[in-house]
Design a protein around this motif. Structure first.
Motif, PDB file in Angstrom:
ATOM      1  N   UNK A 676       0.826  -1.207   0.000  1.00  0.00           N
ATOM      2  CA  UNK A 676       0.000   0.000   0.000  1.00  0.00           C
ATOM      3  C   UNK A 676       0.860   1.257   0.000  1.00  0.00           C
ATOM      4  N   UNK A 677       2.030   1.183   0.614  1.00  0.00           N
ATOM      5  CA  UNK A 677       2.906   2.351   0.685  1.00  0.00           C
ATOM      6  C   UNK A 677       3.472   2.738  -0.676  1.00  0.00           C
ATOM      7  N   UNK A 678       3.369   1.816  -1.657  1.00  0.00           N
ATOM      8  CA  UNK A 678       3.894   2.097  -2.990  1.00  0.00           C
ATOM      9  C   UNK A 678       2.840   2.665  -3.929  1.00  0.00           C
ATOM     10  N   UNK A 679       1.552   2.547  -3.581  1.00  0.00           N
ATOM     11  CA  UNK A 679       0.484   2.932  -4.497  1.00  0.00           C
ATOM     12  C   UNK A 679       0.138   4.411  -4.312  1.00  0.00           C
ATOM     13  N   UNK A 680       0.162   5.147  -5.399  1.00  0.00           N
ATOM     14  CA  UNK A 680      -0.161   6.565  -5.371  1.00  0.00           C
ATOM     15  C   UNK A 680      -1.624   6.830  -5.726  1.00  0.00           C
ATOM     16  N   UNK A 681      -2.151   6.079  -6.702  1.00  0.00           N
ATOM     17  CA  UNK A 681      -3.518   6.293  -7.167  1.00  0.00           C
ATOM     18  C   UNK A 681      -4.088   4.985  -7.691  1.00  0.00           C
ATOM     19  N   UNK A 682      -5.395   4.826  -7.526  1.00  0.00           N
ATOM     20  CA  UNK A 682      -6.098   3.647  -8.036  1.00  0.00           C
ATOM     21  C   UNK A 682      -7.324   4.120  -8.816  1.00  0.00           C
ATOM     22  N   UNK A 683      -7.516   3.585 -10.042  1.00  0.00           N
ATOM     23  CA  UNK A 683      -8.644   3.972 -10.880  1.00  0.00           C
ATOM     24  C   UNK A 683      -9.420   2.748 -11.320  1.00  0.00           C
ATOM     25  N   UNK A 684     -10.729   2.928 -11.476  1.00  0.00           N
ATOM     26  CA  UNK A 684     -11.611   1.838 -11.887  1.00  0.00           C
ATOM     27  C   UNK A 684     -12.397   2.276 -13.123  1.00  0.00           C
ATOM     28  N   UNK A 685     -12.432   1.398 -14.134  1.00  0.00           N
ATOM     29  CA  UNK A 685     -13.264   1.580 -15.332  1.00  0.00           C
ATOM     30  C   UNK A 685     -14.309   0.474 -15.324  1.00  0.00           C
ATOM     31  N   UNK A 686     -15.574   0.825 -15.129  1.00  0.00           N
ATOM     32  CA  UNK A 686     -16.581  -0.232 -15.008  1.00  0.00           C
ATOM     33  C   UNK A 686     -17.935   0.139 -15.612  1.00  0.00           C
ATOM     34  N   UNK A 687     -17.915   1.035 -16.608  1.00  0.00           N
ATOM     35  CA  UNK A 687     -19.137   1.288 -17.372  1.00  0.00           C
ATOM     36  C   UNK A 687     -18.851   1.081 -18.852  1.00  0.00           C
ATOM     37  N   UNK A 688     -19.895   0.825 -19.621  1.00  0.00           N
ATOM     38  CA  UNK A 688     -19.729   0.620 -21.062  1.00  0.00           C
ATOM     39  C   UNK A 688     -19.074   1.831 -21.704  1.00  0.00           C
ATOM     40  N   UNK A 689     -19.494   3.010 -21.316  1.00  0.00           N
ATOM     41  CA  UNK A 689     -18.965   4.235 -21.891  1.00  0.00           C
ATOM     42  C   UNK A 689     -17.474   4.382 -21.600  1.00  0.00           C
ATOM     43  N   UNK A 690     -17.076   4.117 -20.367  1.00  0.00           N
ATOM     44  CA  UNK A 690     -15.682   4.294 -19.973  1.00  0.00           C
ATOM     45  C   UNK A 690     -14.780   3.170 -20.491  1.00  0.00           C
ATOM     46  N   UNK A 691     -15.365   2.023 -20.857  1.00  0.00           N
ATOM     47  CA  UNK A 691     -14.580   0.875 -21.301  1.00  0.00           C
ATOM     48  C   UNK A 691     -14.547   0.705 -22.815  1.00  0.00           C
ATOM     49  N   UNK A 692     -15.204   1.570 -23.550  1.00  0.00           N
ATOM     50  CA  UNK A 692     -15.359   1.333 -24.988  1.00  0.00           C
ATOM     51  C   UNK A 692     -14.031   1.324 -25.741  1.00  0.00           C
ATOM     52  N   UNK A 693     -13.030   2.013 -25.211  1.00  0.00           N
ATOM     53  CA  UNK A 693     -11.728   2.032 -25.880  1.00  0.00           C
ATOM     54  C   UNK A 693     -10.847   0.855 -25.493  1.00  0.00           C
ATOM     55  N   UNK A 694     -11.355  -0.004 -24.614  1.00  0.00           N
ATOM     56  CA  UNK A 694     -10.575  -1.157 -24.172  1.00  0.00           C
ATOM     57  C   UNK A 694     -10.948  -2.437 -24.912  1.00  0.00           C
ATOM     58  N   UNK A 695     -11.729  -2.355 -25.958  1.00  0.00           N
ATOM     59  CA  UNK A 695     -12.068  -3.539 -26.735  1.00  0.00           C
ATOM     60  C   UNK A 695     -12.812  -4.566 -25.917  1.00  0.00           C
ATOM     61  N   UNK A 696     -12.399  -5.840 -26.065  1.00  0.00           N
ATOM     62  CA  UNK A 696     -13.104  -6.938 -25.416  1.00  0.00           C
ATOM     63  C   UNK A 696     -12.958  -6.928 -23.895  1.00  0.00           C
ATOM     64  N   UNK A 697     -12.016  -6.135 -23.380  1.00  0.00           N
ATOM     65  CA  UNK A 697     -11.827  -6.097 -21.930  1.00  0.00           C
ATOM     66  C   UNK A 697     -13.025  -5.454 -21.230  1.00  0.00           C
ATOM     67  N   UNK A 698     -13.906  -4.792 -21.981  1.00  0.00           N
ATOM     68  CA  UNK A 698     -15.104  -4.245 -21.369  1.00  0.00           C
ATOM     69  C   UNK A 698     -15.988  -5.340 -20.770  1.00  0.00           C
ATOM     70  N   UNK A 699     -15.693  -6.605 -21.095  1.00  0.00           N
ATOM     71  CA  UNK A 699     -16.447  -7.717 -20.517  1.00  0.00           C
ATOM     72  C   UNK A 699     -16.046  -7.995 -19.079  1.00  0.00           C
ATOM     73  N   UNK A 700     -14.878  -7.475 -18.651  1.00  0.00           N
ATOM     74  CA  UNK A 700     -14.407  -7.747 -17.284  1.00  0.00           C
ATOM     75  C   UNK A 700     -14.019  -6.478 -16.534  1.00  0.00           C
ATOM     76  N   UNK A 701     -13.874  -5.341 -17.229  1.00  0.00           N
ATOM     77  CA  UNK A 701     -13.486  -4.104 -16.566  1.00  0.00           C
ATOM     78  C   UNK A 701     -11.978  -3.936 -16.480  1.00  0.00           C
TER      79      UNK A 701
END
Length: 806
Positions: A676-701
């Motif tokens: 945890x001391x090494x992590x500066x930021x954590x981001x989550x992509x979990x909507x169709x709109x936000x995942x559309x540029x990730x191709x098939x990975x939108x099936x898992x986020x």
């Protein structure tokens, strides 16, 4: 393959006075009259249909390089039957290799109408020696390595300590009886080749003596060490050759032992319209060969076939018309009465099917920094103007030799036979005329490279090809478990780190996957995760179908390159010294930045600043306590991270793609163990709109983590990975226009001009313009290419650059 009545002539023989006169009939009459020959033709047709062939030819800007030089090239991928653009392959692999070192440089290019172009920057630490440039398609990998295209070029490293090698080895002589073997009491032609320790031909003379030391024949080889002689072997005797070397030594070699019975075939191919074939059999009582069959094949098609009976005769003479047979190497195969191949002989069909390419500079003499305009006129063998696809190379004649290979020798000669051919272009004149006698000697000593009749006659069902036709940029692999056993119906999640492409593929019942890839230029790696029934498969791997490339036989460097090196090295080193003196060091190639996967994506669905969560000791604790979009699932295989789909309110079925400082991974255990001391930021992509540029990975986020500087080495995350080769996009050959505007700064180059794509108009005309540099020398312009209908050609011209008159 085209089998039609007007393409295949069936020769029937009527015995008259111990010889055979020739008549002609059609394929339909033969099919009713000779079941053996009909069966052979049917098997050949099936084989060719299952094994369509391509021919590859690559023209380069010059034949000789220094370390750090760039090889500029144009590639042709053609249908082997008619030399029109191949419809099998849309991509070509181009590889530079050395003896024992495959893939010093590799490149994959896209083909348009059967042609493509590129450039390969040679490493600056290459050692002096011979190297191989190889070109092959994915489909070509299904066949033996000799089917792929290769040519040898020389690299000379002036920084190495120059040594003058002396050839102290004893030359080797090898004999090649016409048709394969000698038979007692039957006259035979015997081809031979004399080579040194490097495989280079040597011009020597010698004689043949029998076991009684009686001279039977004499012979002399040409500059390539090739020649032939004729003699009649006698029963009970053996034969050897005695060769005299330039230093007074003699070399002895034993000829193949003659058979007591059998068949001998002699070919006279000197006539322009008819090839005369003589078939003789021994008169032994045990020789039961009463009938023979003959087939002539060229470019994957049968053109002539014949059947004949000896009856009371011991010889048959066949006069084969060459009217319908195309230009190039053809193979004659003689079968016995049971349909088994007995004798094979290669011949060259000279139909003068080549383009006339007239290359005309506006002037014969120029001064430095003066524009050169060259007119090109292309006509077919009948004198009619034709449209053609050409490439142009201009080189300094005093610094570089003429190329050893041209498109004529490459398509008509080298692509059809096995083994090293020394200077294949020398078998064709500057006007494209072929030296038939010299080629015939060559064909006596070289092997056929396309197929063997044993493959055809003994194969019942042709196995499916391992490597499919590549008409699109496809990725093939097999999903296997830790023991290498295929996993059916599994799913592979893949990240292509070069182009930033993310996809998924489902396996078939044999564990095979395939997917269409973009024609992205960037190379990189493929990182993947394997799922089965929505769960990661521990120990699963991807077995990539393309990891085994054709093996190479690299010609070891002899001593001949030293004589070439002197002139070229002087010119090239002079250019480098002037470059540094007037312009500074040569520009260094750009180093591409490491790929990231978030720079161009939309904003995440939610972002967490870890400075606000310092109270949590681990990422597991943080997820369990605070992060609403993220959850954990634990089973016998371990703990995995799952994201909630914000659009549906349900969890995604499998772990997300993790991005740590831009490095992708699917490894849950590694992610959960990041401090945890090494992590500066954590981001989550979990909507169709936000995942559309990730191709098939939108099936898992997607879950992205960013670490503090120097606190975590994200590159070590890459475990399940292998290299990915992008599609190379050709650059334009550098013309020093800006430097030419500086009168006090000289510009030198041994190859002042290269153009990979020059197309003639409907009148067969084209024109190119380039500038002379500051080299005062004689220059060679070589134009080569092919018409839209599959006729190749070469044209050449010269010009001179002299000093400016004061």
């Amino acid at each position: 393959m085209k089998l039609s009545a007007n393409r295949i002539l069936i020769l029937l023989f009527i015995l008259l006075a111990g010889t055979a006169s020739v008549g002609f009939t059609t394929i339909s009459k033969l099919a009713n009259g000779d079941p053996i020959l009909t069966a052979l033709i049917e098997k050949f047709t099936r084989f060719q249909k299952a094994n369509p062939q391509e021919k590859v030819y690559i023209q380069t800007d010059k034949p000789f390089y220094l370390p750090g030089d760039t090889i500029w090239y144009k590639a042709y991928v053609l249908d082997a039957t008619d030399l029109t653009p191949s419809t099998i392959s849309s991509y070509l692999n181009v590889v530079v290799s050395a003896a024992g070192q495959y893939g010093i440089k590799t490149q994959k290019i896209k083909l348009t109408a059967g042609t493509g172009q590129g450039q390969l920057a040679l490493p600056k630490d290459l050692k002096t020696g011979n190297y191989t440039l190889q070109g092959y398609t994915n489909w070509g990998r299904n066949f033996a390595p000799e089917f792929s295209y290769s040519r040898t070029f020389t690299v000379y490293n002036p920084e190495e300590k120059e040594t003058t090698a002396t050839n102290t080895s004893t030359p080797t002589i090898t004999f090649y009886p016409e048709g394969g073997y000698l038979v007692n009491e039957l006259e035979s032609k015997v081809g031979f080749k004399i080579t040194d320790m490097h495989g280079n031909g040597t011009a020597l003379s010698g004689k043949i003596v029998d076991s009684n030391n009686r001279q039977i024949a004499t012979f002399t080889s040409n500059e390539n060490g090739i020649g032939n002689f004729e003699f009649i072997p006698k029963k009970g005797r053996t034969y050897k050759s005695i060769v005299y070397t330039s230093d007074g030594k003699t070399i002895e070699a034993t000829l193949p032992t003659p058979l007591n019975e059998g068949l001998v075939m002699q070919v006279d191919n000197s006539d322009e319209s008819v090839c005369s074939v003589s078939v003789k059999r021994s008169n032994n009582a045990s020789n039961t060969t009463d009938k023979v069959h003959l087939l002539l094949e060229s470019r994957g098609e049968l053109y002539l076939s014949a059947s004949a009976e000896f009856k009371r005769s011991s010889a048959i003479i066949l006069n084969l018309p060459k009217t319908e047979v195309p230009e190039g190497v053809a193979k004659l195969t003689l079968f016995n009465q049971e349909g088994k191949p007995e004798i094979e002989r290669l011949i060259y069909i000279n139909k003068k099917q080549r383009l006339s390419i007239e290359v005309t500079p506006k002037q014969k003499t120029y001064t430095s920094r003066q524009p050169v305009t060259v007119d090109i006129q292309v006509k077919d063998q009948h004198g009619n103007p034709v449209q053609a696809n050409l490439s142009v190379a201009v080189t300094d004649q005093k610094a570089l030799p003429a190329p050893d290979e041209t498109i004529l020798s490459g398509l008509y000669l080298s692509s059809e036979i096995n083994g090293l051919i020394e200077k294949p272009a020398a078998y064709f004149s500057a006007q494209g005329d072929v030296n038939v006698a010299a080629v015939d000697n060559l064909l006596l000593t070289q092997g056929w490279r396309r197929f063997t009749w044993k493959q055809i006659t003994e194969t019942v069902n042709f196995a499916p090809k391992l490597y499919p036709q590549e008409k699109q940029h496809l990725f093939y692999a097999t999903i296997v478990d830790a023991s290498g056993k295929p996993i059916p119906d599994a799913v592979a999640m893949l990240v292509f780190t070069g182009p930033g492409f993310i996809s998924a593929a489902g396996a078939d019942e044999k564990g095979n996957i395939s997917m269409l890839l973009p024609d992205a230029e960037k190379s990189g790696g493929i990182i993947y995760n394997i799922l089965k029934d929505d769960k990661p498969v521990v120990g699963a791997k991807l077995a990539v179908a393309h990891t085994t490339d054709p093996s190479l036989t690299i010609t070891q460097a002899g001593t001949n390159y030293l004589t070439i090196a002197a002139a070229y090295t002087q010119k090239a080193n002079e250019w480098h010294r002037i470059q540094q003196a007037f312009y500074g060091d040569l520009p260094k190639p750009e180093v591409p930045a490491k790929p990231t996967f978030t720079a161009n994506f939309s904003k995440p669905t939610v972002s967490y600043n870890m400075s606000e969560y310092i109270q949590f000791k681990s990422l597991t604790e943080l997820i369990n306590e605070t992060l609403d979009p993220v959850s954990l699932r634990t089973d016998k295989d371990g703990t995995e991270i799952l994201l909630y789909n914000r659009d549906t309110g349900k969890r995604f079925p499998n772990s997300p793609l993790f991005l740590v400082d831009g490095y992708p991974t699917f490894d849950n255990k590694t992610i959960l163990n990041i401090p945890m001391s090494s992590i500066r930021k954590l981001e989550v992509y979990n909507t169709v709109q936000d995942l559309k540029l990730f191709g098939h990975v939108q099936l898992v986020g997607v879950m992205a983590l960013y670490t503090k500087p120097n606190s975590y080495n994200a590159a070590r995350l890459v475990q399940n990975a292998f290299p990915f080769e992008g599609i190379y996009t050709s650059r334009e050959f550098y013309q020093p226009t800006a430097d030419m505007a500086k009168p006090n700064k000289p510009v030198f180059r041994p190859n002042p001009y290269w153009q990979a794509s020059v197309k003639t108009d409907s009148n067969g005309r084209a024109s190119i313009t380039f500038n002379t540099l500051d080299d005062l020398s004689d220059f060679r312009i070589i134009v080569e290419g092919i018409s839209m209908t599959g006729t190749p050609g070469v044209g050449e011209a010269t010009y001179t650059v002299r000093a400016n008159e004061l």
